[in-house]
Design a protein around this motif. Structure first.
Motif, mmCIF file in Angstrom:
data_model
loop_
_atom_site.group_PDB
_atom_site.id
_atom_site.type_symbol
_atom_site.label_atom_id
_atom_site.label_comp_id
_atom_site.label_asym_id
_atom_site.label_seq_id
_atom_site.Cartn_x
_atom_site.Cartn_y
_atom_site.Cartn_z
ATOM 1 N N UNK A 91 -11.613 -2.369 9.020
ATOM 2 C CA UNK A 91 -12.189 -1.149 8.455
ATOM 3 C C UNK A 91 -13.704 -1.146 8.572
ATOM 4 N N UNK A 92 -14.233 -0.010 9.005
ATOM 5 C CA UNK A 92 -15.685 0.193 9.075
ATOM 6 C C UNK A 92 -16.026 1.461 8.305
ATOM 7 N N UNK A 93 -17.239 1.507 7.759
ATOM 8 C CA UNK A 93 -17.629 2.711 7.019
ATOM 9 C C UNK A 93 -18.489 3.639 7.875
ATOM 10 N N UNK A 94 -18.966 4.729 7.251
ATOM 11 C CA UNK A 94 -19.729 5.767 7.959
ATOM 12 C C UNK A 94 -21.076 5.247 8.460
ATOM 13 N N UNK A 154 -6.151 2.652 1.309
ATOM 14 C CA UNK A 154 -6.834 3.320 2.430
ATOM 15 C C UNK A 154 -5.969 3.219 3.691
ATOM 16 N N UNK A 155 -5.357 2.063 3.882
ATOM 17 C CA UNK A 155 -4.559 1.865 5.098
ATOM 18 C C UNK A 155 -3.320 2.761 5.112
ATOM 19 N N UNK A 156 -2.865 3.177 3.915
ATOM 20 C CA UNK A 156 -1.686 4.044 3.826
ATOM 21 C C UNK A 156 -2.000 5.486 4.228
ATOM 22 N N UNK A 157 -3.290 5.778 4.400
ATOM 23 C CA UNK A 157 -3.728 7.125 4.746
ATOM 24 C C UNK A 157 -3.461 7.499 6.196
ATOM 25 N N UNK A 158 -2.878 6.584 6.949
ATOM 26 C CA UNK A 158 -2.647 6.912 8.352
ATOM 27 C C UNK A 158 -1.718 8.124 8.431
ATOM 28 N N UNK A 159 -1.819 8.915 9.500
ATOM 29 C CA UNK A 159 -1.005 10.124 9.605
ATOM 30 C C UNK A 159 0.490 9.829 9.430
ATOM 31 N N UNK A 198 -16.331 -0.665 -0.632
ATOM 32 C CA UNK A 198 -15.826 0.689 -0.370
ATOM 33 C C UNK A 198 -16.099 1.519 -1.619
ATOM 34 N N UNK A 199 -16.818 2.621 -1.430
ATOM 35 C CA UNK A 199 -17.205 3.473 -2.562
ATOM 36 C C UNK A 199 -16.701 4.896 -2.341
ATOM 37 N N UNK A 200 -16.602 5.623 -3.457
ATOM 38 C CA UNK A 200 -16.241 7.046 -3.398
ATOM 39 C C UNK A 200 -17.218 7.772 -2.477
ATOM 40 N N UNK A 201 -16.706 8.648 -1.633
ATOM 41 C CA UNK A 201 -17.532 9.399 -0.693
ATOM 42 C C UNK A 201 -17.623 8.744 0.669
ATOM 43 N N UNK A 202 -17.238 7.470 0.754
ATOM 44 C CA UNK A 202 -17.277 6.790 2.047
ATOM 45 C C UNK A 202 -16.237 7.378 3.000
ATOM 46 N N UNK A 203 -16.544 7.260 4.293
ATOM 47 C CA UNK A 203 -15.553 7.585 5.311
ATOM 48 C C UNK A 203 -15.201 6.289 6.014
ATOM 49 N N UNK A 204 -13.952 5.879 5.829
ATOM 50 C CA UNK A 204 -13.529 4.569 6.314
ATOM 51 C C UNK A 204 -12.630 4.748 7.544
ATOM 52 N N UNK A 225 -7.587 5.762 12.376
ATOM 53 C CA UNK A 225 -7.673 6.943 11.525
ATOM 54 C C UNK A 225 -8.853 6.805 10.573
ATOM 55 N N UNK A 226 -9.364 7.952 10.115
ATOM 56 C CA UNK A 226 -10.520 7.966 9.211
ATOM 57 C C UNK A 226 -10.082 8.542 7.875
ATOM 58 N N UNK A 227 -10.452 7.860 6.786
ATOM 59 C CA UNK A 227 -10.104 8.312 5.439
ATOM 60 C C UNK A 227 -11.367 8.601 4.653
ATOM 61 N N UNK A 228 -11.377 9.745 3.998
ATOM 62 C CA UNK A 228 -12.441 10.038 3.041
ATOM 63 C C UNK A 228 -12.013 9.451 1.699
ATOM 64 N N UNK A 229 -12.869 8.647 1.093
ATOM 65 C CA UNK A 229 -12.523 8.019 -0.192
ATOM 66 C C UNK A 229 -12.827 9.016 -1.306
ATOM 67 N N UNK A 230 -11.767 9.598 -1.836
ATOM 68 C CA UNK A 230 -11.906 10.657 -2.829
ATOM 69 C C UNK A 230 -11.931 10.077 -4.244
ATOM 70 N N UNK A 231 -12.774 10.689 -5.091
ATOM 71 C CA UNK A 231 -12.922 10.215 -6.474
ATOM 72 C C UNK A 231 -11.587 10.253 -7.216
ATOM 73 N N UNK A 232 -10.831 11.342 -7.013
ATOM 74 C CA UNK A 232 -9.567 11.497 -7.735
ATOM 75 C C UNK A 232 -8.560 10.427 -7.368
ATOM 76 N N UNK A 233 -8.574 10.038 -6.109
ATOM 77 C CA UNK A 233 -7.643 9.005 -5.638
ATOM 78 C C UNK A 233 -7.973 7.646 -6.252
#
Lengths: 146, 156
Positions: free
Chosen positions: B127-130, B61-66, B95-101, B14-22
């Motif tokens: 985990x790999x980034x964009x 990030x790992x908890x973001x799975x569907x 891992x930075x805000x805006x990354x897609x992991x 799965x791919x997670x967008x790292x959101x600033x608010x999160x």
């Protein structure tokens, strides 16, 4: 605390310990949202009681996050190459956690350090043990970590 | 006993967008106040792409799975019998805000101790980034208690 200096660091050095206020229900609720760990045992007292507990328990990962704060208060995040924790005992809502650490091993040639870490509750009971590996290699940069 | 046939099982990535608010909420919850975790300008001047996620954020990030409960569902075990035993990170890049992991996970091992009254399930997550850089490896172990053992006294 003086700036971090690998050259003067030595085995047995203690990290300045961090003491945290009692874990509140609000913190556990914020952590539930922030961490994505929605296990009700950490936030829902009704659920916890049905599971036979007297109250909600704090996630092990919450204490590990506090331990992580100790590590990055000692060394900047890009120096940390590995970090691990073992969850030893239950942490309850209201518990007061202290995170401690020391320089357990230091390799002058490889410019690497191993920290041994612990979380203790207000009764002095160990709740987590952990380790972190740090690299002081000259080429390890902020932006790449390599 | 948990069926050992699940050893090696790989879950869909799965791919997670790292959101600033999160990241902000996570830092607020754990009391993290260091400026590189809050202020994009300061994080950039320190060499990061954007606000830096804390050391333990890869677990979030790992908890973001569907379906975050897919492990216990696959293994057919009750949530109240599962304890988190260990979490280990190897860090390769921030891992930075805006990354897609992108997260890949698999069941590395299942074994038992104490005559089968305690079972252990070990997961490995990569985990790999964009930019296709490897950012983090997590090795996670769960302890699964037998139905007759109590819950209190030892848990995550």
């Amino acid at each position: 605390m003086s700036p971090l200096n690998f050259e003067t660091m030595k085995e047995g050095d203690d990290l300045p310990q961090m003491r945290f206020p009692p874990i509140s229900r609000l913190q556990l609720a914020l952590y539930c949202g922030g961490s994505g760990d929605h296990n009700p045992i950490h936030v829902d007292t009704d659920f916890a009681r049905r599971a036979g507990l007297r109250d909600v328990i704090s996630p092990g990962m919450f204490s590990m996050a506090l331990m992580g704060r100790l590590v990055t208060s000692f060394a900047p995040p890009f120096r940390v190459t590995a970090f691990s924790a073992r969850f030893i005992a239950v942490t309850w809502v209201g518990d007061e956690i202290t995170a401690t650490g020391r320089v357990a091993a230091l390799d002058r040639d490889a410019r690497s350090v191993r920290l041994d870490l612990s979380c203790l509750n207000q009764n002095g009971q160990t709740t987590l043990t952990g380790r972190a590996a740090l690299s002081f290699a000259a080429n390890r940069q902020n932006n790449t970590w390599r | 006993m948990i069926d050992r046939k699940h050893i090696g099982h790989a879950f869909p990535p799965h791919v997670s967008l790292i959101e600033a608010g999160r990241v902000r909420l996570y830092c607020q919850a754990i009391g993290e106040t260091a400026p590189t975790h809050w202020d994009a300008k300061i994080a950039r001047s320190a060499g990061y792409r954007n606000i830096l996620a804390p050391l333990t954020f890869p677990t979030a990030v790992s908890m973001d799975s569907p379906n975050p409960r897919r492990v216990i569902e696959l293994l057919d075990i009750s949530l109240t019998r599962v304890l988190h035993g260990e979490e280990q990170y190897d860090y390769f890049a921030p891992i930075c805000v805006g990354d897609e992991i992108a997260t890949e996970s698999k069941i590395l091992d299942i074994y038992d101790k104490k005559g089968g009254s305690l079972e252990f399930v070990v997961l490995e997550l990569n985990m790999h980034n964009q930019l296709d850089e490897r950012v983090c490896k997590i090795r996670r172990s769960f302890i699964v208690k037998g139905t007759q053992s109590g819950f209190e006294g030892r848990s995550s």
